[in-house]
Design a protein around this motif. Structure first.
Motif, PDB file in Angstrom:
ATOM      1  N   LEU A 218       0.860  -1.185   0.000  1.00 38.16           N
ATOM      2  CA  LEU A 218       0.000   0.000   0.000  1.00 38.16           C
ATOM      3  C   LEU A 218       0.893   1.230   0.000  1.00 38.16           C
ATOM      4  O   LEU A 218       1.787   1.375   0.844  1.00 38.16           O
ATOM      5  CB  LEU A 218      -0.879   0.020   1.253  1.00 38.16           C
ATOM      6  N   LEU A 219       0.609   2.073  -0.964  1.00 34.41           N
ATOM      7  CA  LEU A 219       1.336   3.330  -1.061  1.00 34.41           C
ATOM      8  C   LEU A 219       0.307   4.423  -0.786  1.00 34.41           C
ATOM      9  O   LEU A 219      -0.779   4.413  -1.381  1.00 34.41           O
ATOM     10  CB  LEU A 219       1.878   3.450  -2.490  1.00 34.41           C
ATOM     11  N   VAL A 220       0.631   5.295   0.137  1.00 31.03           N
ATOM     12  CA  VAL A 220      -0.270   6.427   0.401  1.00 31.03           C
ATOM     13  C   VAL A 220       0.441   7.685  -0.073  1.00 31.03           C
ATOM     14  O   VAL A 220       1.613   7.904   0.253  1.00 31.03           O
ATOM     15  CB  VAL A 220      -0.623   6.492   1.905  1.00 31.03           C
ATOM     16  N   ILE A 221      -0.242   8.455  -0.891  1.00 32.69           N
ATOM     17  CA  ILE A 221       0.390   9.650  -1.465  1.00 32.69           C
ATOM     18  C   ILE A 221      -0.399  10.886  -1.035  1.00 32.69           C
ATOM     19  O   ILE A 221      -1.609  10.980  -1.266  1.00 32.69           O
ATOM     20  CB  ILE A 221       0.422   9.589  -3.006  1.00 32.69           C
ATOM     21  N   HIS A 222       0.304  11.799  -0.413  1.00 33.74           N
ATOM     22  CA  HIS A 222      -0.333  13.031   0.086  1.00 33.74           C
ATOM     23  C   HIS A 222      -0.347  14.065  -1.042  1.00 33.74           C
ATOM     24  O   HIS A 222       0.697  14.411  -1.584  1.00 33.74           O
ATOM     25  CB  HIS A 222       0.452  13.547   1.286  1.00 33.74           C
ATOM     26  N   SER A 223      -1.532  14.538  -1.350  1.00 33.97           N
ATOM     27  CA  SER A 223      -1.688  15.519  -2.443  1.00 33.97           C
ATOM     28  C   SER A 223      -1.025  16.856  -2.111  1.00 33.97           C
ATOM     29  O   SER A 223      -0.813  17.678  -2.999  1.00 33.97           O
ATOM     30  CB  SER A 223      -3.175  15.760  -2.689  1.00 33.97           C
ATOM     31  N   GLY A 224      -0.739  17.082  -0.826  1.00 38.86           N
ATOM     32  CA  GLY A 224      -0.191  18.379  -0.422  1.00 38.86           C
ATOM     33  C   GLY A 224      -1.294  19.387  -0.124  1.00 38.86           C
ATOM     34  O   GLY A 224      -1.034  20.500   0.324  1.00 38.86           O
ATOM     35  N   ILE A 225      -2.547  18.972  -0.354  1.00 34.77           N
ATOM     36  CA  ILE A 225      -3.683  19.830   0.013  1.00 34.77           C
ATOM     37  C   ILE A 225      -4.121  19.365   1.392  1.00 34.77           C
ATOM     38  O   ILE A 225      -4.509  18.207   1.573  1.00 34.77           O
ATOM     39  CB  ILE A 225      -4.867  19.659  -0.984  1.00 34.77           C
ATOM     40  N   SER A 226      -4.031  20.280   2.347  1.00 32.85           N
ATOM     41  CA  SER A 226      -4.363  19.905   3.704  1.00 32.85           C
ATOM     42  C   SER A 226      -5.880  19.929   3.849  1.00 32.85           C
ATOM     43  O   SER A 226      -6.524  20.912   3.499  1.00 32.85           O
ATOM     44  CB  SER A 226      -3.706  20.908   4.644  1.00 32.85           C
ATOM     45  N   HIS A 227      -6.443  18.844   4.338  1.00 33.29           N
ATOM     46  CA  HIS A 227      -7.901  18.828   4.442  1.00 33.29           C
ATOM     47  C   HIS A 227      -8.310  19.298   5.833  1.00 33.29           C
ATOM     48  O   HIS A 227      -7.581  19.166   6.787  1.00 33.29           O
ATOM     49  CB  HIS A 227      -8.447  17.432   4.136  1.00 33.29           C
ATOM     50  N   SER A 228      -9.475  19.859   5.942  1.00 31.24           N
ATOM     51  CA  SER A 228      -9.975  20.232   7.257  1.00 31.24           C
ATOM     52  C   SER A 228     -11.448  19.875   7.311  1.00 31.24           C
ATOM     53  O   SER A 228     -12.273  20.524   6.692  1.00 31.24           O
ATOM     54  CB  SER A 228      -9.792  21.716   7.503  1.00 31.24           C
ATOM     55  N   LEU A 229     -11.732  18.787   8.039  1.00 28.71           N
ATOM     56  CA  LEU A 229     -13.122  18.323   8.053  1.00 28.71           C
ATOM     57  C   LEU A 229     -14.063  19.357   8.631  1.00 28.71           C
ATOM     58  O   LEU A 229     -15.150  19.567   8.114  1.00 28.71           O
ATOM     59  CB  LEU A 229     -13.229  17.048   8.879  1.00 28.71           C
ATOM     60  N   ALA A 230     -13.592  20.039   9.694  1.00 25.33           N
ATOM     61  CA  ALA A 230     -14.503  20.964  10.367  1.00 25.33           C
ATOM     62  C   ALA A 230     -14.935  22.085   9.418  1.00 25.33           C
ATOM     63  O   ALA A 230     -16.077  22.526   9.450  1.00 25.33           O
ATOM     64  CB  ALA A 230     -13.842  21.538  11.599  1.00 25.33           C
ATOM     65  N   GLN A 231     -13.986  22.527   8.564  1.00 29.51           N
ATOM     66  CA  GLN A 231     -14.310  23.661   7.692  1.00 29.51           C
ATOM     67  C   GLN A 231     -14.830  23.213   6.334  1.00 29.51           C
ATOM     68  O   GLN A 231     -15.139  24.009   5.485  1.00 29.51           O
ATOM     69  CB  GLN A 231     -13.059  24.515   7.487  1.00 29.51           C
ATOM     70  N   SER A 232     -14.867  21.952   6.097  1.00 29.11           N
ATOM     71  CA  SER A 232     -15.240  21.490   4.758  1.00 29.11           C
ATOM     72  C   SER A 232     -16.729  21.187   4.684  1.00 29.11           C
ATOM     73  O   SER A 232     -17.496  21.487   5.602  1.00 29.11           O
ATOM     74  CB  SER A 232     -14.448  20.242   4.429  1.00 29.11           C
ATOM     75  N   ALA A 233     -17.093  20.519   3.603  1.00 32.15           N
ATOM     76  CA  ALA A 233     -18.509  20.223   3.391  1.00 32.15           C
ATOM     77  C   ALA A 233     -18.941  18.923   4.077  1.00 32.15           C
ATOM     78  O   ALA A 233     -19.994  18.377   3.740  1.00 32.15           O
ATOM     79  CB  ALA A 233     -18.754  20.132   1.893  1.00 32.15           C
ATOM     80  N   TYR A 234     -18.118  18.434   5.023  1.00 33.49           N
ATOM     81  CA  TYR A 234     -18.422  17.155   5.677  1.00 33.49           C
ATOM     82  C   TYR A 234     -19.815  17.178   6.335  1.00 33.49           C
ATOM     83  O   TYR A 234     -20.638  16.286   6.111  1.00 33.49           O
ATOM     84  CB  TYR A 234     -17.336  16.854   6.708  1.00 33.49           C
ATOM     85  N   ALA A 235     -20.051  18.227   7.134  1.00 41.01           N
ATOM     86  CA  ALA A 235     -21.333  18.311   7.844  1.00 41.01           C
ATOM     87  C   ALA A 235     -22.490  18.432   6.849  1.00 41.01           C
ATOM     88  O   ALA A 235     -23.578  17.884   7.069  1.00 41.01           O
ATOM     89  CB  ALA A 235     -21.316  19.497   8.794  1.00 41.01           C
ATOM     90  N   GLN A 236     -22.199  19.116   5.753  1.00 44.43           N
ATOM     91  CA  GLN A 236     -23.238  19.279   4.724  1.00 44.43           C
ATOM     92  C   GLN A 236     -23.588  17.916   4.091  1.00 44.43           C
ATOM     93  O   GLN A 236     -24.766  17.614   3.867  1.00 44.43           O
ATOM     94  CB  GLN A 236     -22.695  20.223   3.665  1.00 44.43           C
ATOM     95  N   GLY A 340     -10.238   8.603   3.324  1.00 43.82           N
ATOM     96  CA  GLY A 340     -10.594   9.548   4.386  1.00 43.82           C
ATOM     97  C   GLY A 340     -11.704  10.476   3.904  1.00 43.82           C
ATOM     98  O   GLY A 340     -12.405  10.190   2.929  1.00 43.82           O
ATOM     99  N   GLY A 341     -11.820  11.587   4.567  1.00 39.80           N
ATOM    100  CA  GLY A 341     -12.938  12.493   4.313  1.00 39.80           C
ATOM    101  C   GLY A 341     -12.918  13.150   2.935  1.00 39.80           C
ATOM    102  O   GLY A 341     -13.942  13.526   2.381  1.00 39.80           O
ATOM    103  N   GLY A 342     -11.722  13.309   2.350  1.00 36.41           N
ATOM    104  CA  GLY A 342     -11.630  13.948   1.023  1.00 36.41           C
ATOM    105  C   GLY A 342     -11.347  15.441   1.121  1.00 36.41           C
ATOM    106  O   GLY A 342     -10.853  15.910   2.152  1.00 36.41           O
ATOM    107  N   PHE A 343     -11.631  16.168   0.060  1.00 30.11           N
ATOM    108  CA  PHE A 343     -11.351  17.622  -0.024  1.00 30.11           C
ATOM    109  C   PHE A 343      -9.855  17.891   0.170  1.00 30.11           C
ATOM    110  O   PHE A 343      -9.470  18.899   0.757  1.00 30.11           O
ATOM    111  CB  PHE A 343     -12.124  18.429   1.021  1.00 30.11           C
ATOM    112  N   GLY A 344      -9.007  16.984  -0.298  1.00 30.76           N
ATOM    113  CA  GLY A 344      -7.555  17.072  -0.050  1.00 30.76           C
ATOM    114  C   GLY A 344      -7.123  15.827   0.698  1.00 30.76           C
ATOM    115  O   GLY A 344      -7.861  14.833   0.728  1.00 30.76           O
ATOM    116  N   GLY A 345      -5.932  15.868   1.261  1.00 30.28           N
ATOM    117  CA  GLY A 345      -5.418  14.682   1.942  1.00 30.28           C
ATOM    118  C   GLY A 345      -4.792  13.721   0.940  1.00 30.28           C
ATOM    119  O   GLY A 345      -4.117  14.142   0.016  1.00 30.28           O
TER     120      GLY A 345
END
Ligand code: GLA
Length: 393
Positions: A218-236, A340-345
């Motif tokens: 398993l290779l995990v590659i970080h896009s360099g975009i830091s995700h933030s669940l609290a500020q993202s559309a997760y709750a939406q 994970g949650g998406g929107f980056g990561g």
């Protein structure tokens, strides 16, 4: 060849760093240690808060806490080695979320334990971690579960594993303000090495599924975009799923089949529900593929999951799509998807072990050309959860 794969310090060396740092900062040798791993989700994304299925593993990246009694009373003094920051939490301010976001995970756990009558004494703590921060690899759940175990060692009062998971979830929801599901804390606490955990999020039970990583990596590659669940559309997204379930007359989307979906008039809610229902089915098929060692099928399901998260659920971003697009055409890659949650990561790539370094180098180079910065690549192995880990410390 560029050094694309980030080196992985061992748990023992992290523990040593935490111990040395505590001596430097507080002049004490540690009296207590606790540790918890991060996690990566193989498949089953945004299903946990829909009472669905998920298939995560704990990863060999850890958060370690070293602690000693503090000279000051009524406070926690915490030094983070990764962030090079020191913060203080005083008991008088326990009910107001700490101004520093990462402190709220520790604070939240202290608050939850206090409600159960378990009081945290004054402590000096050092946090050493190899879990990448803000990458969607559950650095927050690792911090929460490590704190829960630490509190239990310090006070000599133990909760059940299930209660520890519950306290960590509530810490994240109530104090950190992130309306998370149950996946992260459950796998971070309960995983076994060489196994994925099939989570049934309807009742928060799980079944370990053997996952031997001899032929595949398993290779995990970080896009360099830091995700933030609290500020993202997760709750939406959570809200959209609840509205979809209500419109279909059920309490959760778990109870729905694909053939029920045309009854949803609202196109957006129908797409969200389509992701959840189809993702639950993909998890079931992935378990069967894993059990057969059928990497081609598992890889195809991962790519389908990414497409669904991108098109129906709208939680991807250009950088994650580029990484998946670059990965799937490489020889030796079975599949890739955002995790994970998406929107980056990060994306997770299932790959022939022999091809790991060549693929990391190739994706890294092309990604840097397309996006403008080099991604960080992590080779990931499955690991024990905090419950097993702390028992062995
Ligand atoms: C975050 C949340 C989890 C889960 C995933 C998406 O990691 O903390 O509960 O909802 O997103 O699958």
């Amino acid at each position: 060849m560029l050094p694309m794969i980030v080196p992985n310090p061992s748990l023992a060396s992290l523990t040593e760093s935490a111990s040395d740092a505590l001596e430097r900062f507080s002049g004490c040798t540690p009296t207590w240690f606790a540790a918890a791993p991060g996690r990566v989700n193989l498949i089953g994304e945004h299903t946990d808060y829909n009472a669905g299925w998920a298939l995560p593993i704990a990863i060999d990246r850890y958060t370690v806490l070293a602690a000693a009694p503090s000279g000051e009373t009524g406070q926690l003094r915490v030094h983070s080695l990764a962030l090079e920051e020191e913060r203080v939490l005083s008991w008088e301010a326990l009910d107001t979320p700490h101004p520093t976001a990462w402190m709220r995970y520790l604070q939240g756990v202290i608050v939850q334990y206090r409600r159960k009558g378990i009081e945290c004494p004054a402590l000096d703590i050092v946090v050493a971690s190899s879990v990448p921060l803000g990458a969607g690899l559950s650095s927050s759940a690792a911090l929460e579960l490590a704190m829960a175990h630490l509190l239990e060692s310090v006070t000599g009062q133990s909760l059940s594993s299930a209660a520890r998971i519950e306290a960590s979830i509530e810490a994240e929801r109530q104090t950190a303000g992130v309306p998370c599901g149950v996946m992260d804390q459950t796998v971070v606490e309960s995983a076994h090495p060489e196994h994925a955990l099939l989570l049934d999020c309807a009742d928060n039970t799980f079944i370990p599924v053997p996952f031997h990583q001899a032929d595949v990596a398993l290779l995990v590659i970080h896009s360099g975009i830091s995700h933030s669940l609290a500020q993202s559309a997760y709750a939406q997204r959570r809200d959209e799923c609840e509205r979809g379930a209500r419109a279909l007359g059920v309490s959760t989307l778990r109870e729905v089949c694909l053939s029920d979906l045309p009854a949803l008039d609202d196109e957006l809610l129908r797409r969200r529900a389509h992701h959840v229902v189809s993702e639950n089915a993909r998890v079931q098929r992935s378990v069967a593929a894993l059990q057969r060692g059928d990497w081609d099928t598992l890889g195809t399901l991962m790519v389908d999951s990414h497409t669904s998260l991108r098109d129906d659920y709208a939680v991807s971003c250009d950088e994650l799509d580029v990484l998946v697009e670059l990965a799937v055409v490489e020889a030796g890659v079975y599949g890739a998807r955002l995790t994970g949650g998406g929107f980056g990561g990060c994306v997770i790539v299932l790959i022939d072990t022999e091809r790991l370094e060549a693929v990391a180098e190739s994706i890294g180079r092309q990604y840097a050309e397309r996006v403008g910065w080099a991604p960080l690549c992590y080779r990931i192995q499955s690991a024990a959860g905090a419950n097993e880990l702390c028992a062995a410390l």
